[in-house]
Design a protein around this motif. Structure first.
Motif, PDB file in Angstrom:
ATOM      1  N   ILE A 700       0.848  -1.191   0.000  1.00  0.00           N
ATOM      2  CA  ILE A 700       0.000   0.000   0.000  1.00  0.00           C
ATOM      3  C   ILE A 700       0.879   1.235   0.000  1.00  0.00           C
ATOM      4  CG2 ILE A 700      -1.922  -1.151   1.150  1.00  0.00           C
ATOM      5  CD1 ILE A 700      -1.024   0.082   3.740  1.00  0.00           C
ATOM      6  N   GLY A 701       0.340   2.303  -0.622  1.00  0.00           N
ATOM      7  CA  GLY A 701       1.115   3.523  -0.744  1.00  0.00           C
ATOM      8  C   GLY A 701       0.736   4.598   0.246  1.00  0.00           C
ATOM      9  N   HIS A 702       0.189   4.201   1.389  1.00  0.00           N
ATOM     10  CA  HIS A 702      -0.189   5.178   2.420  1.00  0.00           C
ATOM     11  C   HIS A 702      -0.037   4.526   3.794  1.00  0.00           C
ATOM     12  CE1 HIS A 702      -3.800   2.765   1.788  1.00  0.00           C
ATOM     13  NE2 HIS A 702      -4.107   3.069   3.072  1.00  0.00           N
ATOM     14  N   GLN A 703      -0.158   5.347   4.797  1.00  0.00           N
ATOM     15  CA  GLN A 703      -0.038   4.856   6.182  1.00  0.00           C
ATOM     16  C   GLN A 703      -1.441   4.487   6.690  1.00  0.00           C
ATOM     17  OE1 GLN A 703       2.691   4.241   7.942  1.00  0.00           O
ATOM     18  NE2 GLN A 703       1.447   3.483   9.650  1.00  0.00           N
ATOM     19  N   PRO A 704      -1.724   3.184   7.031  1.00  0.00           N
ATOM     20  CA  PRO A 704      -3.057   2.808   7.527  1.00  0.00           C
ATOM     21  C   PRO A 704      -3.375   3.498   8.872  1.00  0.00           C
ATOM     22  CG  PRO A 704      -1.778   0.883   6.886  1.00  0.00           C
ATOM     23  CD  PRO A 704      -0.815   2.026   6.919  1.00  0.00           C
ATOM     24  N   VAL A 705      -4.655   3.702   9.101  1.00  0.00           N
ATOM     25  CA  VAL A 705      -5.105   4.292  10.373  1.00  0.00           C
ATOM     26  C   VAL A 705      -4.933   3.252  11.478  1.00  0.00           C
ATOM     27  CG1 VAL A 705      -7.036   5.329  11.611  1.00  0.00           C
ATOM     28  CG2 VAL A 705      -6.748   5.749   9.157  1.00  0.00           C
ATOM     29  N   GLY A 706      -4.361   3.651  12.588  1.00  0.00           N
ATOM     30  CA  GLY A 706      -4.173   2.720  13.700  1.00  0.00           C
ATOM     31  C   GLY A 706      -5.474   2.437  14.452  1.00  0.00           C
ATOM     32  N   VAL A 707      -5.555   1.227  14.969  1.00  0.00           N
ATOM     33  CA  VAL A 707      -6.750   0.829  15.740  1.00  0.00           C
ATOM     34  C   VAL A 707      -6.921   1.716  16.964  1.00  0.00           C
ATOM     35  CG1 VAL A 707      -7.841  -1.023  17.033  1.00  0.00           C
ATOM     36  CG2 VAL A 707      -6.585  -1.545  14.923  1.00  0.00           C
ATOM     37  N   GLN A 708      -5.830   2.058  17.601  1.00  0.00           N
ATOM     38  CA  GLN A 708      -5.886   2.895  18.797  1.00  0.00           C
ATOM     39  C   GLN A 708      -6.481   4.258  18.476  1.00  0.00           C
ATOM     40  OE1 GLN A 708      -5.104   1.595  21.703  1.00  0.00           O
ATOM     41  NE2 GLN A 708      -5.719   3.458  22.810  1.00  0.00           N
ATOM     42  N   SER A 709      -6.128   4.817  17.301  1.00  0.00           N
ATOM     43  CA  SER A 709      -6.670   6.123  16.905  1.00  0.00           C
ATOM     44  C   SER A 709      -8.185   6.040  16.725  1.00  0.00           C
ATOM     45  CB  SER A 709      -6.005   6.594  15.599  1.00  0.00           C
ATOM     46  OG  SER A 709      -4.606   6.735  15.762  1.00  0.00           O
ATOM     47  N   VAL A 710      -8.634   4.948  16.133  1.00  0.00           N
ATOM     48  CA  VAL A 710     -10.086   4.759  15.943  1.00  0.00           C
ATOM     49  C   VAL A 710     -10.796   4.658  17.286  1.00  0.00           C
ATOM     50  CG1 VAL A 710     -11.855   3.293  14.926  1.00  0.00           C
ATOM     51  CG2 VAL A 710      -9.702   3.674  13.712  1.00  0.00           C
ATOM     52  N   MET A 711     -10.202   3.942  18.220  1.00  0.00           N
ATOM     53  CA  MET A 711     -10.818   3.766  19.538  1.00  0.00           C
ATOM     54  C   MET A 711     -10.904   5.093  20.288  1.00  0.00           C
ATOM     55  SD  MET A 711      -9.112   0.152  20.752  1.00  0.00           S
ATOM     56  CE  MET A 711     -10.013   0.155  22.286  1.00  0.00           C
ATOM     57  N   VAL A 712      -9.865   5.921  20.175  1.00  0.00           N
ATOM     58  CA  VAL A 712      -9.884   7.233  20.829  1.00  0.00           C
ATOM     59  C   VAL A 712     -11.008   8.084  20.266  1.00  0.00           C
ATOM     60  CG1 VAL A 712      -8.617   9.385  21.151  1.00  0.00           C
ATOM     61  CG2 VAL A 712      -7.445   7.184  21.419  1.00  0.00           C
TER      62      VAL A 712
END
Length: 721
Positions: A700-712
């Motif tokens: 992939i050519g981008h940085q995936p969103v972290g699970v922790q960020s979604v939880m916050v």
């Protein structure tokens, strides 16, 4: 031995030794010579020793301590014996001197003894005379005892005769005052005392009429005249008191307690002495009280019916739509339901059942205040008044009409039935009329529970006479209650074929059903009636079918269908939970299961428009175990789309939940479920993406969103409700 002798001689003489000395001094020398000769003769006799026995004596003496000691020292026993003999001779002479010195005292003692003998002889003569006198006295006492015993027997015989004579006189003699009182005076407490006395005399004459007593035969006619006169007075007195019960505003219970029971011995007298008069009095009382109770209860019941506040009619069922016009399309207006809410809500109506000391309805007070009452309140007031009066009447009948203070339960039941027969029929007809016109299931069930309480109260009071009435009332109420329940069930079934819904808000039938089932369950809590539970189960099944059918009114909008069902199930659970108690627990748990199933389905429907691709790729990957058939670019596209839209999607989901679920508690639960499920899906996606990136199949050519960020970010939305 000489020393011992001197000690003995020098010892002072005792008074007895002096007396002996005097006595010896009075003896003559000849006397002493005779004594000496006797002593010598005795000595010769004592010292004659048989040599045949010497060996035996020697053996015996050898065992003596002193002899053995002498032998051990080598002493000469003959010498030792002569020394001892000399010492004994000296001692003997010393004692002889002592005896001579005390001879005078022995003489004086002899004289005193002779004097005592003379005195004792005189006393013996006196005691002999005294003994003879005592013998004469004993003979006289025995004579007196015989006379006393004979007199005692005579006294007992005379007392027994006197007692029997007193009984006879008391039983047959009629005092003139008694005749005057009974024939001339009015009936009162003193007259009752004379009547009691007359009854005793008649009883005595009756039991002794076979005895050959002329007095009994003479007094018989006089007692018969008094019996007839007393019966006449008793009849007039009791009939007048009974007729006074017909006077308006007469307090029956006071008259019964203060007059009739006070003079119940009058009725006992005529029962024993003139049965026809007793029968007349009893039937006069029965007819009077029969009229009294029917008249009063019929008027009371008629007035109560005017105070009734009608609750609903035949169209007031759960499935009835109040928006429909009467008469279909040609109707002219809405049906005005009277007290519609109370058709389904128990509310304070249960106070009629739980309040033990509420009293009865006073019609004149209610009319002045223009008060209205529910059917169960009127039912309670009428029947409570009935059982109070019936209990008092039954207990009076048992006490007043019993014979010899022995309760006649069967006879009391017969009298009670004759008195209350028409009143009970009127009460049953009133209940029958009520059940024929009522469509109020709650009111009817309240009447059933009240009737059960009345039956238990009658058992506690030990009044079995109304048992038939409560049983017949039960037979009228239960079938009508079941019929009304069937009407509710049928109304829900019919509504499913007529109604449609246009919005996702709770249907009015769900509220009615929840309120209704909570009310019925509360009234069934202490009874757990299986027939009633079966009716509630049937009604619940019909409502579930109705809601399922109504949810299909949204056609292809499955999300709206789920929201509709969730809102309805939540409303039902909320209402049942507010009711509380064990009676509704089973229904609460049942609808919670249905609610949880629909919430799970709604979560998927809510997430699919925003995160459908993510959910699809997760399910495909887990289905294939390795996701080998999934296009690698699909992973990159899903990750990129999530990174660019997830915050906006969360906002849209939050807005949707707020819009469709106005219930704070329910909305919070659903929002938490949606967001929690999103975290699960995204976590599973991240794990799958990481695995594909490790084996080099996906780049992939981008940085995936972290699970922790979604939880916050999700935590911010969880506090919106």
């Amino acid at each position: 031995m000489s020393e011992q002798s001197s000690k003995v001689i020098n010892t002072p003489l005792t008074p007895n030794e002096k007396l002996l000395e005097k006595l010896i001094g009075s003896f003559s020398d000849q006397t002493f010579n005779e004594l000496d000769n006797d002593l010598l003769d005795d000595e010769e006799e004592n010292w004659e020793i048989s040599f045949d026995e010497v060996d035996d004596h020697i053996s015996e003496f050898q065992e003596d301590e002193f002899v053995r000691e002498a032998f051990d020292k080598g002493m000469d026993l003959r010498e030792y014996a002569r020394n001892i003999e000399k010492e004994l001779s000296i001692i003997e002479k010393d004692h002889e001197v002592d005896y001579v010195k005390q001879a005078k005292e022995f003489v004086e003692l002899h004289n005193q003894i002779q004097t005592c003998d003379q005195i004792l002889e005189t006393m013996e003569n006196m005691l002999s005379v005294f003994q003879k006198d005592l013998g004469n006295i004993s003979t006289e006492i025995q004579t007196l005892q015989d006379k006393s015993f004979s007199m005692n027997i005579k006294l007992k015989n005379r007392t027994a005769v006197e007692k029997k004579l007193d009984n006879v006189l008391e039983g047959i003699v009629i005092p003139p005052l008694m005749i005057k009182k009974i024939t001339e005076d009015e009936v009162d407490e003193s007259w009752l005392a004379y009547l009691t006395e007359l009854n005793k005399k008649m009883t005595y004459v009756k039991y002794n009429q076979n005895k050959n007593l002329k007095a009994i035969k003479d007094v018989g006619p006089e007692l018969e005249k008094l019996r007839l006169k007393a019966t006449e007075k008793i009849r007039d007195f009791l009939l007048n008191k009974i007729r006074s019960l017909r006077i308006p505003n007469t307090n029956v219970q006071i008259l019964q307690q203060s007059v009739l029971l006070k003079y119940k011995e009058l009725y006992q007298f005529v029962m024993d002495r003139y049965n026809d008069v007793a029968f007349e009095i009893m039937h006069t009382y029965i007819n009077t009280m029969k009229w009294y109770f029917f008249n009063h209860f019929e008027r009371y019941n008629r007035t109560l019916q005017k105070l009734q506040n009608p609750i609903g009619d035949k169209s007031s069922m759960i499935g009835y739509d109040e928006n429909l016009r009467k008469g279909g399309i040609f109707g002219s207006g809405k049906i005005a339901l009277q007290d519609k809410t109370n058709m389904f809500v128990l509310g304070d109506r249960i106070d009629t059942l739980r309040t033990q000391d509420a009293g009865v309805i006073l019609v004149h007070v209610a009319e002045n205040k223009n008060q209205k009452y529910s059917s169960e309140a009127l039912f309670r007031s009428f029947n409570l008044t009935l059982i109070d009066n019936a209990s008092s009447e039954y207990l009076f009948i048992i006490e007043f009409f019993s014979k010899d203070d022995k309760p006649n339960v069967e006879g009391a039941k017969d009298i009670f039935s004759e008195i209350f027969d028409t009143t009970i029929k009127m009460g049953l007809n009133s209940t029958k009329q009520y059940v024929a016109n009522t469509f109020d299931a709650i009111g009817t069930l309240l009447c059933i529970r009240l009737n059960t309480q009345f039956a238990l109260e009658l058992q506690r009071r030990r009044v079995p006479a109304l048992e038939g009435y409560t049983n017949q009332t039960n037979m009228l109420l239960w079938p009508r209650f079941q019929a009304i329940m069937d009407m509710h069930i049928e109304s829900v079934r019919k509504a499913a074929n007529k109604m449609t819904v246009k919005d996702v808000h709770p249907h009015f039938m769900s509220r009615r059903f929840a309120e209704f089932i909570a009310s019925i369950s509360t009234l069934n809590e202490d009874y757990n009636d299986p027939i009633l539970n079966n009716s509630l189960s049937r009604l619940r099944n019909e409502l579930e079918l109705f809601l399922e059918k109504m949810s299909k009114s949204f056609e292809d909008d499955n999300k709206s269908s789920l929201i509709f069902l969730i809102n309805n199930y939540d409303l039902i659970i909320t209402i049942l939970s507010e009711t509380g108690g064990k009676s509704v627990e089973a229904n609460i748990n049942h609808f919670k299961e249905l609610l949880n199933v629909k919430i799970s389905e709604f979560v998927e429907e809510e997430l699919n428009p925003y995160f459908g691709s993510l959910i699809t790729i997760v399910k495909m990957f887990e289905l294939e175990k390795d996701g080998s058939t999934i296009d690698p670019e699909f992973f990159d596209k899903v990750s990129a789309d999530f990174a660019s839209t997830w915050r906006q999607s969360l906002t849209s989901i939050n807005t949707s939940v707020i819009q469709h679920f106005s219930n704070f508690k329910n909305g919070t639960t659903i929002l938490h479920a949606v967001l929690g499920q999103l975290i699960i899906y995204y976590t599973r996606f991240c794990n799958a993406l990481e695995e594909k990136m490790k084996d080099g199949t996906v780049r992939i050519g981008h940085q995936p969103v972290g699970v922790q960020s979604v939880m916050v970010e999700i935590k911010k939305f969880r506090s919106n409700f």
